[in-house]
Design a protein around this motif. Structure first.
Motif, PDB file in Angstrom:
ATOM      1  N   ALA A  31      -9.960  36.012 -75.753  1.00  0.00           N
ATOM      2  CA  ALA A  31     -11.109  35.744 -76.347  1.00  0.00           C
ATOM      3  C   ALA A  31     -11.883  34.392 -74.708  1.00  0.00           C
ATOM      4  CB  ALA A  31     -10.310  34.604 -77.211  1.00  0.00           C
ATOM      5  N   PHE A  32     -10.740  34.426 -74.483  1.00  0.00           N
ATOM      6  CA  PHE A  32     -10.964  32.975 -72.983  1.00  0.00           C
ATOM      7  C   PHE A  32     -11.585  33.821 -72.077  1.00  0.00           C
ATOM      8  CE2 PHE A  32      -9.751  31.679 -68.770  1.00  0.00           C
ATOM      9  CZ  PHE A  32     -10.013  30.937 -68.263  1.00  0.00           C
ATOM     10  N   ILE A  33     -10.907  35.378 -71.763  1.00  0.00           N
ATOM     11  CA  ILE A  33     -12.026  36.350 -70.889  1.00  0.00           C
ATOM     12  C   ILE A  33     -13.172  36.320 -71.290  1.00  0.00           C
ATOM     13  CG2 ILE A  33     -12.040  38.172 -69.542  1.00  0.00           C
ATOM     14  CD1 ILE A  33      -8.774  38.418 -69.608  1.00  0.00           C
ATOM     15  N   ILE A  34     -14.029  36.775 -73.181  1.00  0.00           N
ATOM     16  CA  ILE A  34     -15.231  37.537 -73.304  1.00  0.00           C
ATOM     17  C   ILE A  34     -15.865  35.729 -72.723  1.00  0.00           C
ATOM     18  CG2 ILE A  34     -16.220  37.413 -75.406  1.00  0.00           C
ATOM     19  CD1 ILE A  34     -13.584  38.933 -76.120  1.00  0.00           C
ATOM     20  N   ILE A  35     -15.406  34.446 -73.033  1.00  0.00           N
ATOM     21  CA  ILE A  35     -16.038  33.609 -72.966  1.00  0.00           C
ATOM     22  C   ILE A  35     -16.254  33.125 -71.416  1.00  0.00           C
ATOM     23  CG2 ILE A  35     -16.133  30.840 -73.569  1.00  0.00           C
ATOM     24  CD1 ILE A  35     -14.126  30.976 -75.801  1.00  0.00           C
ATOM     25  N   VAL A  36     -15.608  33.460 -70.837  1.00  0.00           N
ATOM     26  CA  VAL A  36     -16.361  33.396 -69.181  1.00  0.00           C
ATOM     27  C   VAL A  36     -16.662  34.504 -68.577  1.00  0.00           C
ATOM     28  CG1 VAL A  36     -15.020  33.027 -66.621  1.00  0.00           C
ATOM     29  CG2 VAL A  36     -13.264  32.164 -68.474  1.00  0.00           C
ATOM     30  N   PHE A  37     -16.530  34.766 -68.790  1.00  0.00           N
ATOM     31  CA  PHE A  37     -17.624  36.481 -68.650  1.00  0.00           C
ATOM     32  C   PHE A  37     -18.744  36.294 -69.291  1.00  0.00           C
ATOM     33  CE2 PHE A  37     -14.412  38.513 -66.861  1.00  0.00           C
ATOM     34  CZ  PHE A  37     -14.341  38.967 -65.293  1.00  0.00           C
ATOM     35  N   ASP A  38     -19.058  35.410 -70.758  1.00  0.00           N
ATOM     36  CA  ASP A  38     -20.838  35.568 -71.087  1.00  0.00           C
ATOM     37  C   ASP A  38     -21.258  34.899 -71.199  1.00  0.00           C
ATOM     38  OD1 ASP A  38     -21.691  36.973 -73.525  1.00  0.00           O
ATOM     39  OD2 ASP A  38     -21.922  34.309 -74.228  1.00  0.00           O
ATOM     40  N   ILE A  39     -20.347  33.386 -70.078  1.00  0.00           N
ATOM     41  CA  ILE A  39     -20.675  32.094 -70.222  1.00  0.00           C
ATOM     42  C   ILE A  39     -22.111  32.824 -68.652  1.00  0.00           C
ATOM     43  CG2 ILE A  39     -20.557  29.912 -68.723  1.00  0.00           C
ATOM     44  CD1 ILE A  39     -18.893  29.258 -71.172  1.00  0.00           C
ATOM     45  N   SER A  40     -20.881  32.903 -67.907  1.00  0.00           N
ATOM     46  CA  SER A  40     -21.743  33.759 -66.823  1.00  0.00           C
ATOM     47  C   SER A  40     -23.177  35.036 -66.935  1.00  0.00           C
ATOM     48  CB  SER A  40     -20.261  34.168 -65.309  1.00  0.00           C
ATOM     49  OG  SER A  40     -20.470  35.300 -66.357  1.00  0.00           O
ATOM     50  N   GLU A  41     -22.795  35.365 -67.644  1.00  0.00           N
ATOM     51  CA  GLU A  41     -23.736  36.327 -67.853  1.00  0.00           C
ATOM     52  C   GLU A  41     -24.816  34.998 -69.010  1.00  0.00           C
ATOM     53  OE1 GLU A  41     -25.010  40.645 -70.390  1.00  0.00           O
ATOM     54  OE2 GLU A  41     -22.419  39.484 -70.115  1.00  0.00           O
ATOM     55  N   LYS A  42     -24.750  33.829 -69.439  1.00  0.00           N
ATOM     56  CA  LYS A  42     -25.941  33.665 -70.014  1.00  0.00           C
ATOM     57  C   LYS A  42     -26.342  31.876 -69.646  1.00  0.00           C
ATOM     58  CE  LYS A  42     -25.647  35.896 -74.839  1.00  0.00           C
ATOM     59  NZ  LYS A  42     -24.602  37.458 -74.217  1.00  0.00           N
ATOM     60  N   ILE A  43     -25.539  32.165 -68.063  1.00  0.00           N
ATOM     61  CA  ILE A  43     -25.430  30.767 -68.280  1.00  0.00           C
ATOM     62  C   ILE A  43     -27.817  30.366 -67.900  1.00  0.00           C
ATOM     63  CG2 ILE A  43     -25.716  31.223 -65.580  1.00  0.00           C
ATOM     64  CD1 ILE A  43     -24.746  28.396 -67.512  1.00  0.00           C
ATOM     65  N   ASP A  44     -28.124  31.367 -67.428  1.00  0.00           N
ATOM     66  CA  ASP A  44     -29.450  31.514 -67.408  1.00  0.00           C
ATOM     67  C   ASP A  44     -30.647  30.970 -68.887  1.00  0.00           C
ATOM     68  OD1 ASP A  44     -29.729  31.346 -64.662  1.00  0.00           O
ATOM     69  OD2 ASP A  44     -29.969  33.472 -64.302  1.00  0.00           O
ATOM     70  N   ASP A  45     -29.865  31.531 -69.749  1.00  0.00           N
ATOM     71  CA  ASP A  45     -30.443  31.512 -71.436  1.00  0.00           C
ATOM     72  C   ASP A  45     -30.365  29.929 -71.170  1.00  0.00           C
ATOM     73  OD1 ASP A  45     -31.318  34.102 -71.276  1.00  0.00           O
ATOM     74  OD2 ASP A  45     -29.692  35.179 -71.451  1.00  0.00           O
ATOM     75  N   PHE A  46     -28.828  29.721 -71.266  1.00  0.00           N
ATOM     76  CA  PHE A  46     -28.502  28.657 -71.477  1.00  0.00           C
ATOM     77  C   PHE A  46     -29.021  27.369 -71.138  1.00  0.00           C
ATOM     78  CE2 PHE A  46     -24.180  30.469 -73.121  1.00  0.00           C
ATOM     79  CZ  PHE A  46     -24.542  30.798 -74.270  1.00  0.00           C
ATOM     80  N   THR A  47     -29.512  27.949 -69.812  1.00  0.00           N
ATOM     81  CA  THR A  47     -30.328  26.357 -68.469  1.00  0.00           C
ATOM     82  C   THR A  47     -31.757  26.681 -69.311  1.00  0.00           C
ATOM     83  OG1 THR A  47     -29.999  27.605 -67.083  1.00  0.00           O
ATOM     84  CG2 THR A  47     -28.599  25.779 -67.545  1.00  0.00           C
ATOM     85  N   ASP A  48     -32.402  27.653 -69.405  1.00  0.00           N
ATOM     86  CA  ASP A  48     -33.243  28.018 -69.502  1.00  0.00           C
ATOM     87  C   ASP A  48     -34.699  26.965 -71.094  1.00  0.00           C
ATOM     88  OD1 ASP A  48     -36.005  29.717 -70.884  1.00  0.00           O
ATOM     89  OD2 ASP A  48     -35.766  30.150 -68.793  1.00  0.00           O
TER      90      ASP A  48
END
Length: 368
Positions: A31-48
């Motif tokens: 779960a920790f690994i999933i969250i870290v990788f998903d945040i790094s992948e979607k950080i642009d979407d979340f800040t868009d």
């Protein structure tokens, strides 16, 4: 006798405890690994700008608290397998397995404890898959559609859909944003005989009244040798079809519990939908994937209960190889059966059948 029973209970409690602790620990790590990788992948979407309406709290509660359980549940059987491999090989390396056998506990009696624990996890996984995860997916997918994905689209051309036992709809293209079907036609039959045909420039879905507004239409009614022709600018009519039936994403079925999915498939069969096989794959894999946890538990125990040169590392490496192979075979089987005439149940269960055979061989060769 009492002493032996007490010893068995102690061993059972010890095995179940190790099993569940390792399983939960592996899930937390993942779960920790999933969250870290998903945040790094979607950080642009979340800040868009598009996601500006979503607060940090929304991202955590609506997205991650629903996304992480969904992903973990998808591969639950593999977490069970890795857990069994890890803690059993660790016990074998410390000669604990041999000590248990020397105390009078047979190989199959020890395996029974593993299997019962796996059945318990299978039941929980099945409950999650059939009922809990679909509800969580509604929130997750709604969040993704609002803040991450582009608007849904329908890119198929020249679509034919059966809407009841005697009626068929055809349209050249469909615009999801405008809820509009272009080059629209409706045909009604009496047996093999065409009795009604409507052609229109386009049909627009009215979500307020749940009706289709047909524009610039021409109608041909046939009664034996008699025909009636008429036309008009606007016609409101109710049809057994809605724009949501045209969405290109299959995510909608992920929001349906098992009863809803079964009903949905029956309706799609009645309409003559070309995606029925894909929906049936989703239905059957909801049982096949959780059941794999029992098969993989027996396989893991058969592999890891022996003490070998290389120890835990060798067992884990072999376990990871088998995991990736299972995923690869599963995905290939799902894609193939969805696009072929192969029996859906057989196609979905092929990975489990293959691994059951492998498990039987490993179980036969395991030192007892």
């Amino acid at each position: 006798m009492c002493t032996q029973n007490h010893q068995l209970k102690h061993i059972d409690k010890y095995i179940v405890g190790r099993f569940l602790k390792t399983y939960l620990f592996s899930i937390l790590i993942l779960a920790f690994i999933i969250i870290v990788f998903d945040i790094s992948e979607k950080i642009d979407d979340f800040t868009d700008d598009r996601a500006s309406g979503a607060s940090v709290w929304d991202i955590i509660i609506d997205y991650y608290l629903n996304f992480v359980p969904f992903l973990i549940n998808q591969f639950n059987a593999l977490f069970v397998f890795i857990s069994v491999i890890f803690f059993t090989s660790k016990m074998a390396s410390k000669s604990e397995i041999i000590a248990i056998f020397n105390s009078g506990v047979s190989f199959y009696r020890l395996l029974l404890t593993y299997v019962i624990t796996a059945i318990g996890l299978f039941a929980v996984n099945l409950l999650m898959t059939f009922w809990v995860i679909p509800e969580a997916n509604k929130v997750r997918i709604d969040f993704e559609n609002k803040f991450i994905r582009n608007a849904p689209y329908f890119n198929k051309k020249n679509t034919h859909v059966q809407i009841d036992s005697n009626s068929y709809v055809y349209f050249h293209s469909f615009n999801i944003k405008r809820n509009t079907a272009y080059k629209f036609s409706l045909e009604k039959f009496d047996g093999q005989n065409l009795i009604y045909k409507l052609n229109a420039s386009f049909a627009v879905w009215d979500s307020t009244d749940n009706l289709w507004t047909i524009k610039n239409y021409h109608v041909r009614e046939i009664d034996g040798i008699n025909e009636k022709l008429y036309s008009g600018n606007k016609l409101d009519t109710a049809l057994n079809i809605q724009p949501r039936d045209f969405k290109s994403w299959l995510n909608d079925v992920q929001t349906m519990n098992q009863a809803e999915l079964i009903d949905f498939i029956e309706r799609e069969k009645f309409k003559g939908s070309s995606q029925v096989k894909e929906y049936e794959v989703e239905k059957h894999k909801r049982l096949a994937f959780p059941f794999a946890s029992i098969i993989l538990t027996i396989m893991g125990f058969s592999l890891a209960s022996r003490k070998i040169r290389g120890g835990i590392g060798m067992h884990i490496g072999l376990g990871m190889l088998l995991c990736f192979t299972y995923i690869l075979i599963s995905q290939m089987a799902f894609v193939y059966v969805a696009q072929s005439d192969m029996n859906t149940i057989l196609g979905v269960w092929i990975p489990n059948i293959i691994y059951t055979i492998i498990t039987a061989i490993l179980l036969y060769k395991a030192p007892k």
